[in-house]
Design a protein around this motif. Structure first.
Motif, PDB file in Angstrom:
ATOM      1  N   VAL A   1      -2.489   9.890  -1.191  1.00 16.39           N
ATOM      2  CA  VAL A   1      -1.804  10.324  -2.446  1.00 16.39           C
ATOM      3  C   VAL A   1      -0.372   9.915  -2.815  1.00 16.39           C
ATOM      4  O   VAL A   1       0.267   9.929  -2.032  1.00 16.39           O
ATOM      5  CB  VAL A   1      -2.038  12.042  -2.299  1.00 16.39           C
ATOM      6  N   ASP A   2      -0.184   9.767  -4.235  1.00 21.70           N
ATOM      7  CA  ASP A   2       1.195   9.546  -4.583  1.00 21.70           C
ATOM      8  C   ASP A   2       1.394  10.016  -5.829  1.00 21.70           C
ATOM      9  O   ASP A   2       0.607  10.456  -6.490  1.00 21.70           O
ATOM     10  CB  ASP A   2       1.271   7.991  -4.582  1.00 21.70           C
ATOM     11  N   ASP A   3       2.773  10.267  -6.024  1.00 20.97           N
ATOM     12  CA  ASP A   3       3.026  10.882  -7.427  1.00 20.97           C
ATOM     13  C   ASP A   3       3.995   9.991  -8.068  1.00 20.97           C
ATOM     14  O   ASP A   3       4.940   9.380  -7.555  1.00 20.97           O
ATOM     15  CB  ASP A   3       3.634  12.202  -7.311  1.00 20.97           C
ATOM     16  N   TRP A   4       3.824   9.740  -9.408  1.00 21.29           N
ATOM     17  CA  TRP A   4       4.795   8.885 -10.081  1.00 21.29           C
ATOM     18  C   TRP A   4       5.609   9.713 -11.468  1.00 21.29           C
ATOM     19  O   TRP A   4       5.019  10.618 -11.847  1.00 21.29           O
ATOM     20  CB  TRP A   4       3.747   7.730 -10.848  1.00 21.29           C
ATOM     21  N   ARG A   5       6.696   9.062 -11.614  1.00 26.39           N
ATOM     22  CA  ARG A   5       7.414   9.611 -12.775  1.00 26.39           C
ATOM     23  C   ARG A   5       7.196   8.686 -14.111  1.00 26.39           C
ATOM     24  O   ARG A   5       7.733   7.804 -13.837  1.00 26.39           O
ATOM     25  CB  ARG A   5       8.946   9.935 -12.514  1.00 26.39           C
ATOM     26  N   LEU A   6       6.365   9.109 -14.960  1.00 26.71           N
ATOM     27  CA  LEU A   6       6.158   8.308 -15.896  1.00 26.71           C
ATOM     28  C   LEU A   6       6.761   8.711 -17.329  1.00 26.71           C
ATOM     29  O   LEU A   6       6.656   9.911 -17.379  1.00 26.71           O
ATOM     30  CB  LEU A   6       4.536   8.200 -16.124  1.00 26.71           C
TER      31      LEU A   6
ATOM     32  N   ASN B   1       5.594  13.015 -12.185  1.00 30.01           N
ATOM     33  CA  ASN B   1       4.960  14.216 -12.916  1.00 30.01           C
ATOM     34  C   ASN B   1       3.298  13.644 -13.090  1.00 30.01           C
ATOM     35  O   ASN B   1       2.740  14.210 -14.176  1.00 30.01           O
ATOM     36  CB  ASN B   1       5.618  14.290 -14.292  1.00 30.01           C
ATOM     37  N   TRP B   2       2.973  12.577 -12.291  1.00 26.88           N
ATOM     38  CA  TRP B   2       1.697  12.193 -12.501  1.00 26.88           C
ATOM     39  C   TRP B   2       1.192  11.871 -11.120  1.00 26.88           C
ATOM     40  O   TRP B   2       1.646  11.278 -10.318  1.00 26.88           O
ATOM     41  CB  TRP B   2       1.624  11.149 -13.249  1.00 26.88           C
ATOM     42  N   LEU B   3      -0.271  12.643 -10.528  1.00 28.57           N
ATOM     43  CA  LEU B   3      -0.516  12.275  -9.237  1.00 28.57           C
ATOM     44  C   LEU B   3      -1.739  11.193  -9.286  1.00 28.57           C
ATOM     45  O   LEU B   3      -2.842  11.363 -10.182  1.00 28.57           O
ATOM     46  CB  LEU B   3      -1.195  13.692  -8.557  1.00 28.57           C
ATOM     47  N   THR B   4      -1.970  10.396  -8.227  1.00 30.30           N
ATOM     48  CA  THR B   4      -3.011   9.271  -8.362  1.00 30.30           C
ATOM     49  C   THR B   4      -3.459   9.695  -6.747  1.00 30.30           C
ATOM     50  O   THR B   4      -2.779  10.218  -5.923  1.00 30.30           O
ATOM     51  CB  THR B   4      -2.723   8.111  -8.562  1.00 30.30           C
ATOM     52  N   ALA B   5      -4.567   9.381  -6.483  1.00 28.71           N
ATOM     53  CA  ALA B   5      -5.240   9.057  -5.021  1.00 28.71           C
ATOM     54  C   ALA B   5      -5.865   7.579  -5.047  1.00 28.71           C
ATOM     55  O   ALA B   5      -6.853   7.323  -5.500  1.00 28.71           O
ATOM     56  CB  ALA B   5      -6.284  10.043  -4.901  1.00 28.71           C
ATOM     57  N   GLY B   6      -5.102   6.897  -4.224  1.00 31.09           N
ATOM     58  CA  GLY B   6      -5.771   5.468  -3.944  1.00 31.09           C
ATOM     59  C   GLY B   6      -5.424   4.604  -5.453  1.00 31.09           C
ATOM     60  O   GLY B   6      -6.087   3.859  -5.613  1.00 31.09           O
ATOM     61  N   GLY B   7      -4.281   5.102  -5.997  1.00 35.89           N
ATOM     62  CA  GLY B   7      -4.005   4.595  -7.145  1.00 35.89           C
ATOM     63  C   GLY B   7      -4.863   4.992  -8.671  1.00 35.89           C
ATOM     64  O   GLY B   7      -4.673   4.462  -9.757  1.00 35.89           O
ATOM     65  N   GLU B   8      -5.959   5.712  -8.440  1.00 43.12           N
ATOM     66  CA  GLU B   8      -6.684   6.205  -9.593  1.00 43.12           C
ATOM     67  C   GLU B   8      -6.608   7.653  -9.852  1.00 43.12           C
ATOM     68  O   GLU B   8      -6.016   8.219  -9.176  1.00 43.12           O
ATOM     69  CB  GLU B   8      -8.220   6.203  -8.956  1.00 43.12           C
ATOM     70  N   PRO B   9      -6.749   7.865 -11.070  1.00 42.13           N
ATOM     71  CA  PRO B   9      -6.674   9.154 -11.626  1.00 42.13           C
ATOM     72  C   PRO B   9      -7.441  10.244 -10.776  1.00 42.13           C
ATOM     73  O   PRO B   9      -8.490   9.989 -10.311  1.00 42.13           O
ATOM     74  CB  PRO B   9      -7.366   9.214 -13.036  1.00 42.13           C
TER      75      PRO B   9
ATOM     76  N   ALA C   1       2.082   9.520   0.179  1.00 44.25           N
ATOM     77  CA  ALA C   1       3.053   8.377  -0.018  1.00 44.25           C
ATOM     78  C   ALA C   1       4.084   8.403  -1.089  1.00 44.25           C
ATOM     79  O   ALA C   1       4.702   7.620  -1.183  1.00 44.25           O
ATOM     80  CB  ALA C   1       2.167   7.056  -0.391  1.00 44.25           C
ATOM     81  N   SER C   2       4.335   9.749  -1.546  1.00 41.73           N
ATOM     82  CA  SER C   2       5.210   9.806  -2.456  1.00 41.73           C
ATOM     83  C   SER C   2       6.777  10.180  -1.787  1.00 41.73           C
ATOM     84  O   SER C   2       6.817  10.042  -0.604  1.00 41.73           O
ATOM     85  CB  SER C   2       4.977  11.340  -3.174  1.00 41.73           C
ATOM     86  N   ASN C   3       7.634   9.831  -2.760  1.00 44.54           N
ATOM     87  CA  ASN C   3       8.920   9.650  -2.364  1.00 44.54           C
ATOM     88  C   ASN C   3       9.705  11.410  -1.928  1.00 44.54           C
ATOM     89  O   ASN C   3      10.491  11.469  -0.775  1.00 44.54           O
ATOM     90  CB  ASN C   3       9.798   8.926  -3.377  1.00 44.54           C
ATOM     91  N   ALA C   4       9.186  12.215  -2.628  1.00 43.30           N
ATOM     92  CA  ALA C   4       9.859  13.534  -2.283  1.00 43.30           C
ATOM     93  C   ALA C   4       8.938  14.646  -2.812  1.00 43.30           C
ATOM     94  O   ALA C   4       9.501  15.967  -2.773  1.00 43.30           O
ATOM     95  CB  ALA C   4      11.279  13.607  -3.390  1.00 43.30           C
ATOM     96  N   ARG C   5       7.707  14.472  -3.089  1.00 45.43           N
ATOM     97  CA  ARG C   5       6.671  15.449  -3.707  1.00 45.43           C
ATOM     98  C   ARG C   5       6.196  16.286  -2.211  1.00 45.43           C
ATOM     99  O   ARG C   5       5.329  15.596  -1.391  1.00 45.43           O
ATOM    100  CB  ARG C   5       5.836  14.963  -4.459  1.00 45.43           C
ATOM    101  N   VAL C   6       6.755  17.560  -1.840  1.00 44.61           N
ATOM    102  CA  VAL C   6       6.027  18.232  -0.952  1.00 44.61           C
ATOM    103  C   VAL C   6       5.091  19.047  -1.650  1.00 44.61           C
ATOM    104  O   VAL C   6       5.220  19.868  -2.619  1.00 44.61           O
ATOM    105  CB  VAL C   6       7.239  19.273  -0.242  1.00 44.61           C
ATOM    106  N   MET C   7       3.798  18.967  -1.311  1.00 42.88           N
ATOM    107  CA  MET C   7       2.689  19.628  -1.896  1.00 42.88           C
ATOM    108  C   MET C   7       1.829  20.357  -0.699  1.00 42.88           C
ATOM    109  O   MET C   7       1.130  19.473  -0.359  1.00 42.88           O
ATOM    110  CB  MET C   7       2.027  18.699  -2.650  1.00 42.88           C
TER     111      MET C   7
END
Length: 364
Positions: A172-177, A200-208, A228-234
């Motif tokens: 899982v990763d989050d991206w600021r888009l 502000n956008w999450l993906t799993a394995g790069g997929e929506p 794999a996110s940089n700062a997102r604690v979820m």
């Protein structure tokens, strides 16, 4: 729905390599012999939001972000070759993998980073089984490469893996888009205030999201879940699913059900989970952000599986600590973490005072 709520102030996980138990890729000559897995870090345009008109300018291992999972059989050597085709010096750390300190992969600390156009290697005989995360670590210079997508899972298989019907990987990763789907600019004041880049956008394995997983009713899945996110604690919540934790950060545990069906999920965390597919309908693995963001939906399809009843046995192989580490003699110390960014009506702001960034037991 993969959009996460507006940026939230957070306390970023303390340097994920603090355990000092990992290996990394340094600037050494790549070997010519066979039996090596090559990871090529390069630039690639990837459309993270299907509904957006613009692709994101990512740095990836190969065709996607994250890169392909590297798998090594139990007892076999780990042999990784790394090629840097970006314009930044890079050094890669394998979170949780114990090895000699010179191979730790912290650029400028345990070895020189690999320069643009250079290559490096990592070789280790018979690494312990587990789910590991490969990410760049160059103090002061790894946040942007990591947020551009340079990550991959490393799986070291057990000789006697748990009895499951299927295995699934979720990185899982989050991206600021930006609104058009491109990556938002790096280094703004919100990143400085929150000690990290919240997306502000999450993906799993790069997929929506959500990822749909189909399996027989009553089947057991081994879910390798990593953040794999940089700062997102979820926090991760299981709705309509019974989940057992089998390993945390590559360390096997006695299998247990999460309290209130919820697990903390900070950056760099890896879980090996054994998930039971519902008898009918679907169950959801949810990121508890705002109203909740479904990461994966597990759907019961086909004929019922004939698995064994009761709680799963978990992972039989458990690596022992080195004899130098004597936890029975360890002292206990309580640490109270405080501080953070100054809060204003407009949100988090960093005013240059380091005392506002972080404190331990009241000391900056």
């Amino acid at each position: 729905m993969t959009r996460t709520p507006p940026l939230l102030a957070t306390r970023r996980a303390i340097c994920l390599g603090l355990a000092g138990t990992a290996s990394g890729l340094g600037a050494r000559q790549a070997p010519a012999e066979e039996g090596w897995t090559t990871l090529v870090a390069g630039r690639r345009a990837v459309r993270l939001r299907p509904d957006a008109g613009q692709a994101a300018d990512l740095w990836t291992f190969g065709e996607s972000a994250p890169g392909p999972t590297v798998r090594v059989r139990a007892g076999a050597p780990l042999r990784l070759r790394f090629e840097n085709r970006t314009d930044r010096p890079l050094s890669f750390h394998v979170y949780g993998l114990r090895g000699p300190n010179p191979l730790d992969g912290v650029g400028g600390l345990t070895g020189a980073p690999t320069p643009p156009g250079g290559s490096g290697t990592l070789e280790m005989a018979s690494p312990p089984p587990g789910t590991y995360l490969i990410r760049p670590i160059v103090p002061g210079g790894s946040a942007e490469p990591a947020e551009r997508g340079l990550s991959a899972l490393l799986v070291i298989e057990e000789r006697r893996p748990p009895a499951v019907d299927r295995e699934v990987e979720l990185l899982v990763d989050d991206w600021r888009l930006a609104p058009d789907g491109a990556l938002a600019p790096f280094g703004d004041v919100v990143e400085a205030a929150t000690l990290g880049r919240l997306g502000n956008w999450l993906t799993a394995g790069g997929e929506p999201l959500p990822r749909r997983i189909e399996a027989a009713p009553g089947a057991r899945l081994r879910l390798r879940l990593a953040n794999a996110s940089n700062a997102r604690v979820m926090p991760i919540r299981f709705e309509g699913l019974k989940a057992y934790v089998a390993a945390i950060d590559s360390v096997p545990t006695d299998t247990f059900e999460p309290l209130r069906a919820t697990l903390p999920f900070p950056p760099g965390r890896r879980y090996d989970l054994i998930v039971e597919v519902p008898e009918t309908g679907t169950g959801t693995l949810l990121a508890a952000i705002g109203p909740g963001v479904p990461i994966a939906v597990v759907a019961a399809t086909g004929a019922k599986a004939g698995g064994a009843p009761g709680a799963p046995a978990g992972i039989a192989e458990r690596p022992s600590l080195p004899p130098e580490i004597r936890l029975q003699n360890a002292a206990r110390r309580d640490l109270a973490l405080g501080g953070g960014a100054r809060r204003t009506p407009e949100g988090a702001r960093y005013d240059g005072d380091p005392a506002r960034i972080w404190t331990v037991n009241g000391t900056a």
